[in-house]
Design a protein around this motif. Structure first.
Motif, PDB file in Angstrom:
ATOM      1  N   ILE A   5      65.320  70.701 137.446  1.00  0.00           N
ATOM      2  CA  ILE A   5      64.813  70.665 138.743  1.00  0.00           C
ATOM      3  C   ILE A   5      66.038  70.277 139.375  1.00  0.00           C
ATOM      4  O   ILE A   5      66.399  69.911 140.251  1.00  0.00           O
ATOM      5  N   ALA A   7      65.770  69.560 143.313  1.00  0.00           N
ATOM      6  CA  ALA A   7      64.652  68.803 144.099  1.00  0.00           C
ATOM      7  C   ALA A   7      65.860  68.437 145.351  1.00  0.00           C
ATOM      8  O   ALA A   7      66.782  68.140 145.498  1.00  0.00           O
ATOM      9  N   THR A  86      62.943  61.186 143.773  1.00  0.00           N
ATOM     10  CA  THR A  86      62.675  62.574 143.550  1.00  0.00           C
ATOM     11  C   THR A  86      62.355  61.625 141.812  1.00  0.00           C
ATOM     12  O   THR A  86      61.449  62.772 141.405  1.00  0.00           O
ATOM     13  N   TYR A  90      58.958  62.649 139.242  1.00  0.00           N
ATOM     14  CA  TYR A  90      59.174  63.428 138.020  1.00  0.00           C
ATOM     15  C   TYR A  90      58.382  62.501 136.950  1.00  0.00           C
ATOM     16  O   TYR A  90      57.369  63.271 135.652  1.00  0.00           O
ATOM     17  N   THR A 286      60.413  66.425 146.813  1.00  0.00           N
ATOM     18  CA  THR A 286      60.288  67.261 147.515  1.00  0.00           C
ATOM     19  C   THR A 286      60.790  68.441 145.947  1.00  0.00           C
ATOM     20  O   THR A 286      62.552  68.428 145.979  1.00  0.00           O
ATOM     21  N   PHE A 287      60.317  69.038 145.275  1.00  0.00           N
ATOM     22  CA  PHE A 287      60.733  70.533 144.113  1.00  0.00           C
ATOM     23  C   PHE A 287      60.624  71.775 144.601  1.00  0.00           C
ATOM     24  O   PHE A 287      59.916  72.318 144.723  1.00  0.00           O
ATOM     25  N   THR A 288      62.048  72.104 144.464  1.00  0.00           N
ATOM     26  CA  THR A 288      62.432  73.490 145.220  1.00  0.00           C
ATOM     27  C   THR A 288      62.527  74.444 144.422  1.00  0.00           C
ATOM     28  O   THR A 288      62.200  75.626 144.482  1.00  0.00           O
TER      29      THR A 288
END
Length: 326
Positions: A5, A7, A86, A90, A286-288
């Motif tokens: 991920i 993030a 982050t 998760y 934030t997970f981009t």
């Protein structure tokens, strides 16, 4: 296939790797090689990152997981406040929990899900600890000082005062009327190369006091360089601000800390001695993007067949940042 991920917390960029999902965890040497390649804007993907966050099974029985922080240069940090948010998100989603502890190299830290900062901008609150001002803890060497609290250090920058604190990452903090990035960068480079003052390097932050409980902080981060935000740096700066500038600190409210990547909030409970104070860092998680990669290629740091897919969350975060007033 393995999923990583991409993030960020306040645009402090990371890749998250959950090693508990692998058939065979990466060795320390493989993690270092992967972090260096993956995080580079030249050899990596998605414009690189500031570090690789590695999620393992916790060794502490009261923790939901363990976080390791591998910087972009391959070195390992004790903690990362933005990164911990982050990782907390998760783990919260993986185990369907909202309050728990995460094991780090220095301590087991309490975290919990916080109210969203804005629509589709999830947030987490994380404990920042342990705290120390002792020269041996950072470590630093300057004449016979056992602590460096609001001290003039002409060898650094004339007419500026500096405070050194470990949270547990080592930080050097100076409050200024106006941040000069070039000056900050020069000092950061000097104190993270071979030097007689901080033999293991140090994160350097300059801060502006904008109003009561409102700061702007910029950090030159050890092992990375300039970052959009440094979670432990903003936490350490908030603590020092509360101690040195009581005229501008309201203990009943959170401190808003602006940075080049957005903002966070810190909650400071001052205590005597100061090392017994409590710090909580609150901000986005934030997970981009999600990145898929063959596990064999992951062990070899071979990114040629990595495939990424956007989550769409970055646009919501940017809308939030545009809505706030520095």
């Amino acid at each position: 296939m393995t999923t990583l991920i991409k993030a960020h917390g306040s645009e402090n960029q990371f890749f998250l790797l959950d090693q508990t999902q692998l058939t065979q965890p990466l060795t320390n040497q493989e993690l270092t090689a992967l972090a260096i390649k993956l995080c580079s804007p030249v050899t990596g993907i998605l414009n690189g990152a500031d570090g690789l966050l590695v999620i393992n099974h916790a060794t502490a029985t009261d923790c939901l997981g363990q976080m390791r922080v591998i910087n972009a240069d391959g070195s390992e940090a004790k903690m990362c406040g933005n990164g911990l948010r982050t990782v907390s998100r998760y783990l919260a989603e993986k185990y369907d929990q909202t309050t728990f502890k995460v094991e780090t190299l220095a301590a087991s830290l309490q975290v919990h899900q916080a109210p969203d900062l804005a629509p589709h901008v999830p947030a987490f609150s994380v404990q920042i600890a342990p705290l120390s001002f002792a020269a041996a803890a950072l470590p630093f060497h300057y004449h016979d000082l056992t602590t460096m609290m609001d001290a003039r250090i002409p060898e650094f920058i004339a007419d500026q005062r500096f405070t050194a604190v470990a949270v547990p990452n080592p930080h050097l903090i100076s409050f200024v009327d106006h941040i000069e990035p070039a000056q900050l960068g020069q000092l950061g480079e000097r104190l993270n190369a071979a030097n007689p003052y901080f033999p293991e390097g140090v994160n350097v932050s300059f801060a502006e006091i904008r109003d009561t409980n409102r700061l702007f902080v910029r950090t030159y981060e050890r092992g990375v360089g300039f970052t959009n935000a440094c979670g432990t740096g903003m936490s350490a700066t908030s603590l020092v601000f509360a101690q040195l500038y009581p005229k501008y600190f309201d203990s009943q409210r959170d401190v808003t800390v602006f940075n080049p990547g957005g903002l966070v909030k810190t909650h400071i409970d001052l205590a005597t001695p100061l090392t017994e104070s409590r710090i909580h860092l609150i901000g986005n998680a934030t997970f981009t993007d999600k990145v898929t990669l063959d596990e064999v290629a992951l062990h070899q740091a071979d990114l040629r067949d990595a495939h990424s897919q956007s989550t769409g969350e970055e646009s919501a975060y940017q809308e939030f940042v545009a809505s706030v007033t520095v």
